[in-house]
Design a protein around this motif. Sequence first.
Motif, PDB file in Angstrom:
ATOM      1  N   ILE A 139       0.815  -1.215   0.000  1.00  0.00           N
ATOM      2  CA  ILE A 139       0.000   0.000   0.000  1.00  0.00           C
ATOM      3  C   ILE A 139       0.852   1.270   0.000  1.00  0.00           C
ATOM      4  O   ILE A 139       0.427   2.305  -0.485  1.00  0.00           O
ATOM      5  CB  ILE A 139      -0.982   0.000   1.209  1.00  0.00           C
ATOM      6  N   ASP A 140       2.082   1.178   0.488  1.00  0.00           N
ATOM      7  CA  ASP A 140       2.926   2.372   0.561  1.00  0.00           C
ATOM      8  C   ASP A 140       3.918   2.483  -0.598  1.00  0.00           C
ATOM      9  O   ASP A 140       4.889   3.216  -0.526  1.00  0.00           O
ATOM     10  CB  ASP A 140       3.651   2.446   1.906  1.00  0.00           C
ATOM     11  N   VAL A 141       3.645   1.803  -1.698  1.00  0.00           N
ATOM     12  CA  VAL A 141       4.516   1.847  -2.871  1.00  0.00           C
ATOM     13  C   VAL A 141       4.535   3.266  -3.460  1.00  0.00           C
ATOM     14  O   VAL A 141       3.552   4.004  -3.370  1.00  0.00           O
ATOM     15  CB  VAL A 141       4.052   0.811  -3.925  1.00  0.00           C
ATOM     16  N   GLU A 142       5.642   3.604  -4.048  1.00  0.00           N
ATOM     17  CA  GLU A 142       5.767   4.891  -4.733  1.00  0.00           C
ATOM     18  C   GLU A 142       5.239   4.751  -6.164  1.00  0.00           C
ATOM     19  O   GLU A 142       5.368   3.694  -6.778  1.00  0.00           O
ATOM     20  CB  GLU A 142       7.234   5.338  -4.766  1.00  0.00           C
ATOM     21  N   VAL A 143       4.650   5.815  -6.675  1.00  0.00           N
ATOM     22  CA  VAL A 143       4.092   5.799  -8.029  1.00  0.00           C
ATOM     23  C   VAL A 143       5.151   5.358  -9.039  1.00  0.00           C
ATOM     24  O   VAL A 143       4.881   4.531  -9.918  1.00  0.00           O
ATOM     25  CB  VAL A 143       3.528   7.185  -8.426  1.00  0.00           C
ATOM     26  N   GLU A 144       6.351   5.861  -8.900  1.00  0.00           N
ATOM     27  CA  GLU A 144       7.424   5.532  -9.845  1.00  0.00           C
ATOM     28  C   GLU A 144       7.711   4.036  -9.891  1.00  0.00           C
ATOM     29  O   GLU A 144       8.127   3.507 -10.916  1.00  0.00           O
ATOM     30  CB  GLU A 144       8.708   6.290  -9.487  1.00  0.00           C
ATOM     31  N   ASP A 145       7.476   3.358  -8.761  1.00  0.00           N
ATOM     32  CA  ASP A 145       7.785   1.936  -8.681  1.00  0.00           C
ATOM     33  C   ASP A 145       6.738   1.046  -9.342  1.00  0.00           C
ATOM     34  O   ASP A 145       6.963  -0.150  -9.517  1.00  0.00           O
ATOM     35  CB  ASP A 145       7.963   1.510  -7.215  1.00  0.00           C
ATOM     36  N   ILE A 146       5.592   1.592  -9.692  1.00  0.00           N
ATOM     37  CA  ILE A 146       4.565   0.767 -10.342  1.00  0.00           C
ATOM     38  C   ILE A 146       4.316   1.146 -11.793  1.00  0.00           C
ATOM     39  O   ILE A 146       3.564   0.482 -12.486  1.00  0.00           O
ATOM     40  CB  ILE A 146       3.237   0.789  -9.558  1.00  0.00           C
TER      41      ILE A 146
END
Length: 140
Positions: free
Chosen positions: A89-96
């Motif tokens: 849930i705390d993933v960064e936008v850049e990582d997805i």
Amino acid sequence: MNAAFLLTPKSEVKYVYEEWTMRQALEKMEHYRYSSIPVLNKKGKYVGTLTEGDLLWELKGNEDLDFRDTEKISLKEIPRYRNIKAVSIDVEVEDIMATSLSQNFVPVIDDLGVFVGIIRRREIISYLLKIRAESKMSLR
């Protein structure tokens, strides 16, 4: 930036349970016109994503399979040809962003592996377009 603000919560997402039958999944996917759908276990944990391709390969591999027989095949029995991993849930936008190139949505789980929702590709693209527009405005 944290991607949680792009989340479509579980309450707004259609999904199936791994205990369901192939027929139940087919009917739900047909009704909502989905090409893929998250699969959860009884505890609400994400276990994978079922795709139309998975269902088609199962049908192809069972030439004697009649549509009525799909009521006898559990989703647990159907191999998934793509391993679509969930993100925290705390993933960064850049990582997805890269992940979203190859799938319509990215499943999201909490720290205990419980499914909390999805981030759709269109939300990511909309977010990126908004950032682009804002950067153009700031250059003026």
